[in-house]
Design a protein around this motif. Sequence first.
Motif, short mmCIF file in Angstrom:
data_model
loop_
_atom_site.label_atom_id
_atom_site.label_comp_id
_atom_site.label_asym_id
_atom_site.label_seq_id
_atom_site.Cartn_x
_atom_site.Cartn_y
_atom_site.Cartn_z
N ARG A 276 -50.17 19.12 -126.24
CA ARG A 276 -50.81 18.29 -125.22
C ARG A 276 -51.42 17.04 -125.86
NH1 ARG A 276 -54.87 20.04 -120.47
NH2 ARG A 276 -52.98 21.18 -120.00
N THR B 12 -54.23 14.40 -125.23
CA THR B 12 -55.41 14.22 -124.40
C THR B 12 -55.60 12.75 -124.03
OG1 THR B 12 -56.82 13.93 -126.34
CG2 THR B 12 -56.56 16.18 -125.50
N LYS C 207 -54.97 18.21 -114.49
CA LYS C 207 -55.86 18.77 -115.50
C LYS C 207 -56.57 20.01 -114.97
CE LYS C 207 -59.76 15.82 -114.17
NZ LYS C 207 -60.73 14.81 -114.63
N ALA D 275 -51.43 23.72 -112.55
CA ALA D 275 -52.46 23.33 -113.52
C ALA D 275 -52.92 24.54 -114.32
CB ALA D 275 -53.65 22.71 -112.80
#
Length: 386
Positions: free
Chosen positions: A61, A63, A276, A299
């Motif tokens: 991921r 950010t 998110k 999510a």
Amino acid sequence: MKLQYANLTDQCGSFEEYDGHVVHGLVTEDNKVALATFIHRRSAGLQTIDGATLESGGGCRITLPNGSDHASFSVGMLLSSMMSQKFAAIFGDSKLALGGGKTVVFTHNVPEVLGDVRVNEVRQELWRAFAEEILARINTYLTSFDMGMTREDLEYIACYAPRGLVIGHRDGTDPSPVTADGVLLALEETWRMYGDDGDDVAALYEKQTFALQGIGNVGFALLSRLLERGVRHITIADTNAQSIERARRLDGDIIRVVEPDAIYGVKARIFMPCAKGGILNSRTISNMRSSTNMIVGSANNPLAEAFDGIRLYRAGIIYAPAEVANAGGAIDVVCNATGKKSADELHRITDILRHVYKESDFFDEAPSEVINRITRGYIEKLRPAA
């Protein structure tokens, strides 16, 4: 950008989310964390068709650049723990159940990595170091897509990683479409259990109102499938203007767009979080409770805290636990690695979700609490990360 390996486990021991994690990192010359891989648990070992042995798995991921070390460490530990729970929920104690892992890029420390990997040399350096210093060192951790990643990123990582430790860079191995398929299976099972006419799945799509948060890889695939199935009333939101424009092109007459924070107040019976995590809290639940009674999405960890699952249950909102609803991607990754067909394994989502709902009804217990209870025993059977 010069990067070197560092074991970051000691920096995480005081965090509330810490649960025996081992944390491998890459740090810059001025000792800033550029990337960290979090291993929560390890399985006994799963053999892949490429000859690798897998013990843990989880996506990589990127950010947002306005983050912090504390937030990035927290989310890495939280999501890797959730991956253990997801594998346990879907595969139980079978050999297919890996331990949880997650890789997080600390973009706030290395904002120069943002951009297209095909032309961004800093991003290339990061992925090469990740492959050579972390994937090769662990040698049993499988990684794939997560937020902010592209197929080109995974292709670059795979060039330098040991064979069999990267999934998603080859044709037909992007887990996003299968994740969307799994979410729809979870939605249909939720409708069968709690809808006005559970046997009429067509009515679910044609007559109900939807709110979809997040139009990334999975969100876009999900939106496409909803429209194909006849959805006529859907509101979407995303922080990325390009994602919104791409979505509008699917059907601008049906799709309604609102500002990101306004999505919680939309009058929609079905809310689908696909961005998110941590977005379901006392405020957003209060905004939704007047019109929403089903939450099913892709999510990871949408609950801000564990009690919010109970809060939803008390508000009369049926929440399909994310560990099950978005498990299509985890199923697809494991199947691609082992030569199985994802379509043959997706039934696991409806099977476990039906079981969760029946136990929820029988014991008058929130579905989120039921899945925690079911998976706890399986996770305890996995090996520690260290």
